[in-house]
Structures are given as structure tokens and as C-alpha cells.
Scaffold this active site. Sequence first.
Site, PDB file in Angstrom:
ATOM      1  N   HIS A  28       0.842  -1.207   0.000  1.00 39.47           N
ATOM      2  CA  HIS A  28       0.000   0.000   0.000  1.00 39.47           C
ATOM      3  C   HIS A  28       0.874   1.252   0.000  1.00 39.47           C
ATOM      4  O   HIS A  28       0.576   2.222   0.696  1.00 39.47           O
ATOM      5  CB  HIS A  28      -0.937   0.012   1.226  1.00 39.47           C
ATOM      6  CG  HIS A  28      -2.090  -0.945   1.117  1.00 39.47           C
ATOM      7  ND1 HIS A  28      -3.150  -0.744   0.273  1.00 39.47           N
ATOM      8  CD2 HIS A  28      -2.339  -2.137   1.731  1.00 39.47           C
ATOM      9  CE1 HIS A  28      -4.020  -1.753   0.385  1.00 39.47           C
ATOM     10  NE2 HIS A  28      -3.539  -2.618   1.254  1.00 39.47           N
ATOM     11  N   ASP A  58      -0.462  -4.361   6.167  1.00 42.89           N
ATOM     12  CA  ASP A  58      -1.534  -5.254   5.713  1.00 42.89           C
ATOM     13  C   ASP A  58      -1.436  -5.544   4.214  1.00 42.89           C
ATOM     14  O   ASP A  58      -0.812  -4.789   3.462  1.00 42.89           O
ATOM     15  CB  ASP A  58      -2.893  -4.607   6.005  1.00 42.89           C
ATOM     16  CG  ASP A  58      -3.021  -3.231   5.358  1.00 42.89           C
ATOM     17  OD1 ASP A  58      -2.021  -2.472   5.381  1.00 42.89           O
ATOM     18  OD2 ASP A  58      -4.087  -2.919   4.822  1.00 42.89           O
ATOM     19  N   GLU A  59      -2.054  -6.626   3.834  1.00 40.82           N
ATOM     20  CA  GLU A  59      -2.332  -6.943   2.426  1.00 40.82           C
ATOM     21  C   GLU A  59      -1.122  -6.836   1.500  1.00 40.82           C
ATOM     22  O   GLU A  59      -1.237  -6.350   0.379  1.00 40.82           O
ATOM     23  CB  GLU A  59      -3.448  -6.029   1.889  1.00 40.82           C
ATOM     24  CG  GLU A  59      -4.773  -6.275   2.566  1.00 40.82           C
ATOM     25  CD  GLU A  59      -5.906  -5.500   1.882  1.00 40.82           C
ATOM     26  OE1 GLU A  59      -6.985  -6.072   1.724  1.00 40.82           O
ATOM     27  OE2 GLU A  59      -5.679  -4.334   1.498  1.00 40.82           O
ATOM     28  N   ASN A  60      -0.002  -7.290   1.984  1.00 39.92           N
ATOM     29  CA  ASN A  60       1.150  -7.373   1.090  1.00 39.92           C
ATOM     30  C   ASN A  60       1.225  -8.822   0.611  1.00 39.92           C
ATOM     31  O   ASN A  60       1.569  -9.716   1.385  1.00 39.92           O
ATOM     32  CB  ASN A  60       2.419  -6.982   1.855  1.00 39.92           C
ATOM     33  CG  ASN A  60       3.670  -7.260   1.039  1.00 39.92           C
ATOM     34  OD1 ASN A  60       3.649  -7.188  -0.189  1.00 39.92           O
ATOM     35  ND2 ASN A  60       4.755  -7.593   1.722  1.00 39.92           N
TER      36      ASN A  60
END
Lengths: 702, 702
Positions: free
Chosen positions: B255, B335-337
Site C-alpha cells: 500500500h 496489511d495486504e502485502n
Amino acid sequence: MKKIIFTLFVLSSAVTLHAQTNPEITLLPVPKSISLQGGTFTLKSDFKVSVKANQTDSILYQAVNRAFQTLNRRTNLYFEQQRITYKDSSDNSTFIIRVKQKASVTLNQDESYQLKITGKDISLNAVTTTGALRGLETFLQLLQSNASGFSLPQLTIEDAPRFVWRGLMIDVARHFIPLDVVKRNIDAMAAVKMNILHLHLSDDEGFRVESKIFPELHKKGSYGEYYTQAQIRELVAYARQRGIIVVPEFDMPGHTTGFLAAYPQLASAPGPYEPGPRFKRSGKKLGLMDIMTLIQTTPTPAFDPSKESTYTFLDKFIGEMANLFPAPYLHIGADENNGVSWKNNPEIVAFMKKNKLEDTHALQAYFVKRVSQILQKHHKQTAGWEELLSKDLSKNVIVQVWSDSSYLRKAIKQGNPVIISKGFYLDLFMPASVHYNNGLIPSSAPSNILGGEAALWAEAVDKDNMETRAWPRTAAIAERLWSPSSVKDSEDLYLRLFSVSNQLDEIGLQHRSNYERGLRRLTGGEDIIPLKTLTDVLTPIKGYKKLFAKMTAPLSHTYQTAPLTRVSDIVFVDSEIKRSFRRTIGNYLNHKEANALQILQEQLAQWKENYPHLEALINRHAMGNEVAVHAKNLYEAAQIGLEILAKLKTNETLSPEWIKQKQEALNSLKKADGEVELAIIPEIEALLNQKLAPEPLDYPLF
Amino acid sequence: MKKIIFTLFVLSSAVTLHAQTNPEITLLPVPKSISLQGGTFTLKSDFKVSVKANQTDSILYQAVNRAFQTLNRRTNLYFEQQRITYKDSSDNSTFIIRVKQKASVTLNQDESYQLKITGKDISLNAVTTTGALRGLETFLQLLQSNASGFSLPQLTIEDAPRFVWRGLMIDVARHFIPLDVVKRNIDAMAAVKMNILHLHLSDDEGFRVESKIFPELHKKGSYGEYYTQAQIRELVAYARQRGIIVVPEFDMPGHTTGFLAAYPQLASAPGPYEPGPRFKRSGKKLGLMDIMTLIQTTPTPAFDPSKESTYTFLDKFIGEMANLFPAPYLHIGADENNGVSWKNNPEIVAFMKKNKLEDTHALQAYFVKRVSQILQKHHKQTAGWEELLSKDLSKNVIVQVWSDSSYLRKAIKQGNPVIISKGFYLDLFMPASVHYNNGLIPSSAPSNILGGEAALWAEAVDKDNMETRAWPRTAAIAERLWSPSSVKDSEDLYLRLFSVSNQLDEIGLQHRSNYERGLRRLTGGEDIIPLKTLTDVLTPIKGYKKLFAKMTAPLSHTYQTAPLTRVSDIVFVDSEIKRSFRRTIGNYLNHKEANALQILQEQLAQWKENYPHLEALINRHAMGNEVAVHAKNLYEAAQIGLEILAKLKTNETLSPEWIKQKQEALNSLKKADGEVELAIIPEIEALLNQKLAPEPLDYPLF
């Protein structure tokens, strides 16, 4: 309720429009010339914008993107183009904007533009970015819609302003107006092509800018309510991006308690000083003459003009502010100094004698001269209220006329540049038509009239009602200052004014939201419709009556912390319902329009039938006593209106006796109560007399 | 329309209140204990406040003055006292506030207070100023009014929060939220006793803070939309004055396009990078599985964790931000890597091998460890989303659980402090009752659960709809985190939630104004009532459906510049009218309340009779196609409701066949259209089945 159809009858243009045959155009201000070709340009999601200009012109690119997004949001078309950058310069775009020069922050720049809309494309040409900004606002006002989508009328507009100074003054001293509210006012000003935001930053009630050199000023002068220098820079940049110049005012030598709270040693009389209203009211009932006497005889706080230390301070202070505000103008107020504090100080009297200053006017002229020299040193042109005019005043000092029109004649004669604010005082609760017909703006103006300024003094204005007080009325003043003098029909203005009000609401102005929020506060969150049906036709008493009532009320009413949440504080000065009702009555009386009688009947019945709902609401809430009288009066006025209509429907002649009796009844319903009055009585009278009397061009101030 | 009477059934208090016998009390959050004495304290203009505290405690004095002015404005009493200063410390004042310690900006301070109201005076006692701030909000919520004036109930309240972390996260990266909007959210948070404002300041779509050390960050990462450091300082101070800590989040290692647009050399894959949505959508129709696959397999921008230069940069950057944000916490996202960019880079793969990092999870753990060390150096405690949890994670790192509840168990087991956001995602369009019943908040929580956070992600949120999205729903989460676990009745919550909504509206929140402004935009300024009658009972489709629809729509819908002005963007998630309608149905079905049937009939008739007016509006405006289906559906639902009522009135038995036929009709009216659904179908079904089925505790996400 019927939707009013707004139409522009273009008065000074190549083609005269008629509502019947042409699309509705609601431009405000009316452009210099407009030529309609018939037909429309249809907006679709492939609408694409090109800019041909200096690629470093960030003000232009930002403005184009803002306008593009306003259009995107209003149409919900989800434009395929995302952002417009200097790379978007194709000749094949649907909208091409051409600009030659960047914007400047001076008055003397070209603000003209040409907008051309054909069936297949649109072009906007301007010499300067400022002209392009004005043209983009016109472009946005031209958007039309119906069930099948969005379009713009095919036309050519050539436009340029009549006056170079089209200002709004906001008094942020008496009540502090936070940054976001001022920014919204800038948005609104830009929408109607105004270019000067005059901030009245200091007064007896407060000092509102952070000073790094003299931090006591904002610390002791503001009760914690001031703009930081970072905020000022943000504000100035925000205004500049919208083609608006911020002119700061630091009022002196009088109206200086804000300064003197921090530096009592600068005063003509010993301190200490505390920010607050200049007259400490006794709570006694005062008549107009008492108040006038008070104003002339009370020693009021003022700088000591006889001490060099005053000028030493001002040199440093103005130097700091001159740097903070980039505009080449600085306003020093210079109003309403009655000289009593000076006369009471023997040292000042001695100074006058020594310097052959024969009276306090001469002393004020001396002070103005000294301060103007300081401004000149800091590269600022001086502006001030009319009282700064004196025979020897430097020719480049700008004189703002606010009260006495003889100053206008004198200033013109002396060759000083003039700004007209007399007739543009928004805090006098006058309808837009009064400002619009301001007789001081001559049809052909001498060249040293720069323009004018709407002025919003803030004794009874705070952050929550200031937008309702300023808008949409200020738009009428904006048109007076931008459009040709031949554009002057008030009825036509009103047709467009409420359309602009919608436009401002859409871009985020809070004039309508705050009004409705204020009503919800009064009903404790209950449904406001019954109350709003009444308050939509209540308007504040005109002139200084409300302010004087505040001055003579118990002590607590005069404080800055007194709440401004009564009905009289929140209702609009111009009632949109009244205008619509009046127009319908005109259609009936003058044009015998077929459905007018029916519309009138529905409106009157709505008012009448609202009464029991409103009465129930009144009986549940403390606010009841504020509106009880007018609630009953509206019911009675509606009842009289319905009685008249019933007679008219059966072609019954109204006997003189009956008319007299009803007229007397209406007279009693006209009376102000709670500092508001019922706005629709003249229209009921028109029905009664079968004649729509012209509205007054002005109303008494006292 | 009937006014709903809001009543608090105090669940965990000494005295249980009943609407019939007691004044209405609408406290939200419900205090720990409340004891009513009966009778009231009457407010008059001589109401006077004293403060007994450290006279330099400016946060306290400012808060007391704010509360005093809110009261002054709400009551219009024109209090004689103007401002409360340290000089106001008399023992004879009507309201005496006693505070022992100043506020701090850490979690571990005493927020308790005691409020006691008798017939003649009021006292508020708190250990800290923060406790006093909470108590002042309670005091304001207790104000009652009727036609004769304003009063407060005589009572004693002892109160303290259940959890120390009561937060709201605002994603200001995907759509920038200007300072004034964030400030209004702080006002709202303070009103419901929240204490953490978590700002998600960077993401793929943007970087939102001025950096003096790395100015390319805000210049290239924000399209000009960012907070200056002066604004951040202003915001932090504003929050602090209201007992709220600002926790900044800079999301990393994924992100990070906002960072990488400025510094592509920090990325795992070559640039250039431009701020924007992480997935470049093809415009093809995608199913849920397609989207899941896309999320897992697309290489997404991420910092390169293998280069020392990344940490050198982060040390300087975090040093700057640590100084700007005084809170002792800093959120690093994490998050969300999905690790795809890492796996695609041979140098990073080699680094993993060399350092015996067996997979990208281990590499992420390595990155988190390095960054946490940097934070520690700058005296900040690390917080991050659940994916930062690993076996070796330092015990003082705060884990924010948002998606997978197994992380909650693991974090508790590992002894890390936990914040719960799963179940509190405001962007999933779930009713307040769903958040209120969040099953992850146990009735007796382990001591390392710090609390929770409402989270507002901003793919479909911008400055104009964010308040409507956040409020009043966030108040339900505030109560869940403040009040005792025994306070859990959703129906009771809703009775108070809309009262808080009015309170927030009154202090200036725009949730209601912006909704109505949005409707006016759709009607081009025409009277919104016919449209609002429908949209008041339309709610957005729940879960990720709207977001996924956006992701799979034509390209232009996914851009940040896509307008968020459709009906689905502006309507509330919780329909106040639905709640009131549902309550009336409950009163009828469960309590056989006498006038309930009449109220239902009026409501149904209103919906039915609205249709022709709405149809006419639809036929005049482009927005018509957005609401045409639901307009007809509401008409039909109302018609069915009226048919049922007619039968009930004559005691006609509803035949199973008739019920089946009507149920089928209702089923077809349930369908979403234009990303909104009609909220009142379950209530019509309840009428049909003579049984009010309980509402779901949750709804599917997909």
C-alpha cells in the site's frame, strides 16, 4: 409546492430571450453580451478538456480541474478523463481553454473572456487566467438538465466586468469567523465573479491575526480566536487560486481595544483594556437620540497619535502584516473616532496646539498621513473608511464611502479612488433589491470609482449564521458591480438569485443548511416542516432596529458570547417563498394567468392548514414564545387571502367597507414581533386592492 | 409525522427507568451507573459555573466554555456569565467542576467522573481533565426541554470507560478529507467519549502529509491534496483539547504507491509509480473468485525490504513524523502485502535465501522488526494491522485485528496488545446493530484487549459523504467500547442513536445536511420532499458488493475522481424511518398498542401518495433512472401493507394462499437496484406474518 422556473431576460445583449421559446438561462452576473444560436451541446462521459496555456500555470490547471469535477459530480456522468494536465492540449477535445497570461494579484488585470458553445464543441478564450476563471463560472452556470440528460445552450458570450473592485467585507473581529467558513465565502464570491475579500481583522471586540513580533496582540486580544499566520497564508493562497485578492483591515486610531488590550501604553487614556463592545450598556431603555448622544460623547478607546512610540509600533506591526498579506492594498479603517479620548488627554491637547492642529479631525488627518507614509514604506496603497478623507489626503489613498454620500462627491472631486459601501451594508437586513438599486452607483461612473463592497458587520453575525446573512444577497451586489448598468430589473434579478443560491448550496455553502439546522435546534430535532412553513416567510426587522434592540436589552444580550440562535438570527433576509408568491400574484393581477389563482389558493391553504401543526409544536417547546404571535398572524393573513379569493372566484365586488376592515386587520399583522416580521402582508394587500404596489427602493434605517 | 420519543432503559444501573414515570434520558454511551432522584434542576439565565482546578489548565477551561456556550445556544437563555476563567471559583455557583490533574496524551489516564444534579446545583468531579471532558458531554446530553423551559434530571452518575482504546480510523488516503471535516469528526467523537483518531495517511492512492525532509512525498504523492505540517499541528491540538489522541498511520511495506510515486528507488519493482488504485481494472466483468485471484496474484507495489537504503529513508522519515505527531503510538499498516513483487525480484529472493527467510511472510516479519526498532528509537510504540503478527513479534507491538479472528486468539496468546476492528468496518454498510453486537468483543475481555476501532475505508467515501457514512453509526461502536458489557439491547440503542444524531447535527456535523444537499443536487434545487420520502428508506447494499461493483464497472468508475454523488453514495446506512416504522409494528404486534395501527396506516398512505409526485420529479430529471425502480417498489410495498391493514381492521383472516402471493410480491421488491435496497420490506413481511422476526446479527460480506 410549485417549482419556480427561473429565466434570464437578457437586457443588454444581442438577442432578447423569451422563456417560451428558449432554454432557461440563469446567468448571474449577466454578461456584457450574449448571443444565442439555438440548439444545445450534449454532455457525455467522453467529454474531454484541453488547455492551451503556460504549462506552469497551476492556478489555471487547478481551476479547470475544479470546474470539471463540479460538472462530473453534478451530472454523475463518470467522465473518462480523470485530471486535466498540461499534457491535455489536443485540438480535438470537446472543450478547449486558451489563456495567454498568468493571473496577478492586482486590480488592473484583464478579466475578460469569450465563451463559445456550438453543437459539437466549446471554447473559452481569455487573455489572463483570471479571465478564464470568470469564464469557467459562466460555463458552470449554463448547465441544463432534463430527464434525458445534461446539456449547454449553443451561444457566444463576450464578457468583462464594469468595475475593477467587487468586494465583500467580512467583520471577523466582532465574532470570529473560522477559516473554513471564510473559504466557503471565497467559493461563493468566485461563483459570482467577485475579486476582493476585505477582512476586518481588528476592532474593539477582538484582534484576529497571529503576530510573531507582538504575540500579546493575538494572545490578549482574541480570547483564543484568531488566525495563525499559517492559516492566513493558506487563506490568501486559496483566494488567489480563485482570482480573489485578500485585503486586510486593521482599524485605527479608534476601534482599537483589540490592540490596546495587549498594549495599553499605545492608548489615549489609561488602561487596562479588555476586548468587548465599545459601549458598556447600562441595560436601560435607550431611544435613538440617547444612542446617538452616547456615540458622540462617550470616550472611546483610541491610539495616542501624539506619541512617536505609536508610529514606531505601527511601523513594525505593519511591516509584519505587509509581508503576510501580499495584496498591494492595506485598509486602516479610520472610522468612527469621536475624538473624546483625545480631548480628555492634556498631553494630546498640548500636542495639537503645538502642531497647529485645530481640532480632532485635523489630528486624525495627521495620524492618517503618518500611517499612510508607513504603508508606503512597506509598498502598500492605503485604503480607509470615509472619515479618513481630508483636504490634504494623498491622492492615491482609497476612500471607502459607507455612511455619508457627501464624502463620495468630495473624494471624486479630490481625485481619490473610491469604493462604495453605502447601500451595500448586509447587516441592515435589507432585501437584495435595495442593494441592487443602490442609487450611489451612477449609470455612468466617474473613472475614479473603483467599484463597491458588500459589508457584513458582525454584531449579530457569527460563524453559524454568516452565510445565511451574506448569501445569496451578496450576489445581487456582485451583479451590480460586474454587469452593464442597463441590467437593473429587480424582478429579473430575483428570478436568478435563488438559482444561484442553489448553486452555492451545491458547492457546499451552508446558508441553507445552517438555517435548517437552526430550526432543528429550536424544535429539539423534531420535524421542522411546521415551523419552517412559518419561518420561510419571516424576515428580520430592517435597519438598525435589531442592533439597537440588542444595545438596549439586558446586559447579557450585548456580549459576544450572547447566543445568535433565535428565529431572528437564523431566517433569511429575502424570503424565496415571498418572491414566488408575489410573482404569482403579479401573474394573476397583471397577466390574468390561468392557473395563478389555483396556485395562490394552494399556498394560502397550506399556510392556514399548517397552523394546528405549528401550534402543537409551539406547545411542546420553549421556542414557542418566539413565534406564537406570527404563527397566529400567518394563519389570519392566509384566512383573509382565502376570503378574498373566494369573492374573486364568484366575481363578487369587494365593498370599500369590507376592504377597509380587512386592511385594518392586515395592518395589525404587519407588526414586528421577536425582531422579525411577516414578509407576505404586502402581497395579501395587493390581492385586496387588486393592485401590486411597487416595492420601496429603500427602507428607513431607524 | 409522529415524533419518536427516545428513552433510555438503563440496563446496568441502580434504578431502572420507565418511560411512563420518568423524564426521558438519552445518554449515549450509557454510563457505568446512574441513580435517579426524581425532580429536575431548572436552567435560568443566572446559571453560573465555577471551576476548581489548576488555573493554567487551558484544555479544561476551554472545554468548560465550549459546553457552556453549547448550552447557551441551545437554550437561548442569554446567560449572564460570559466566559468562565480561573477567577470563577466561587462555592456558590450553580455548577461546580472539580479536577485534580491535567490531561495527558496517553491511554493510561483516569477518564472517570462523577456527575451529581440536585434541585439546586450541579457538581462534576473528575481526577483528570479528560474525565471532566467526558462528564461535560454527559451533562449536555441530559438537557431536557418543554414549553416552559429547560431542565436537567436530578441524578447521580458514576462513570468510567470499559476499554482504554475507543477509536475511529479515517482513510484520508483514498479520498482526501479536508481539515474542517476531520475536525467535525473530532467533535462527534468527543460527544460520544471516543479517544483515538487513527488517520490512515498513506496508501496506493495518495500520500497526505507535508514532509519537509522529503517534500517529493506530498508533491508527487497527493495531487495537491495533503495536510500541511501547520494543519497537522492544528489538528493534533484540536483533538487534544477534546481528549482525543491522533495516531498516524503510514502503511508499509505494501500500500505504498503514495511513497513510491516520489521515491521509486525504494520499490521492489521498477517504476515509475503514479498514485492510484492498486489494481488497474480491465473493465471486464469479474466474479468474486476472479477478484480474489487478482488480489493474491497481482504484483502490488511494495518497499524493497532487502536494501539498507529503505531503512535509512524510513529512519529519517519516521523521525520527522514522530516529531510532528506527539502521540506515543505510530501505526505502520503492514496489511495486504501479497509478496508477489518480492518473489518477482531476484535480488530480494537472494536476500531471503542469504538471511534464511523461508517465505515472504518471514521477510515481512523481518521488515516489521526493522521498522519497529526504528520506531522505538523515536520513542513510539508500534501498531499495525493483523498481518504484522508473527511468532517473534515484540510483545509491545499493538495488533489491530480486521479480517481473520484467528489473529485475535494468536495475539492474545502471545500477549500482544490488541485493537479490534473486525466487525467495526463502517464501509461495509452494515446497520449499527451489527457493529453493536460485534461477537469479537467478549463479555469479559482479556486484559490485553485495549479496545476497538471503527474503520472507514474511503474507496467510496469522500469529504461530502464521509459524515453520513460515519455518523451516527460510529456512536454504536463508541457505546460498545465505553459502556458495561451488559448494555447490549439494539432496540434500545436505536432509540438513543437518532437522538445523538440530532445532537451531532446541532453542533455542526454535516451528516444530515450533506444528505439533503446531495438530494438537492439530484433534483437541481427542486423541492426534495418527494425524493426524500423514498430515499429515507433506501439503504446501500451491504458488504463488499458496492465496492466490487465499482471494481468491475467501466474504468472511469474506479478512479478517485469518479463522482460519489449517486443515491447509493448519499443515503444513510441506518434508516431512521425504518426504525420508527419497525418499532410501531412491534408496538402493534407485541403490545397491541392502541394507536399503532393508525400510525402505520398514515405512514403507508404517505408512501403510496408520494408516488405521483416522485414520478413527476423523475420525469423531469436525469437522476430518474437511479430511483425509478424503487419508487415503484415502495408504492407497491405500501399498497400491500395497506391491503393487510384493511383486512386486519375487519378481523379478516389472511388465507395462506393470499399470504403466499403477497410474500412472493414482497420478495421481488427486496431486490437491490442502483446499489441500494428498500429497507422496510422486512417490516411489511412482519405485518403479513403477524410476527416481527428478529433481525440478522450480521449480513454476508459478498
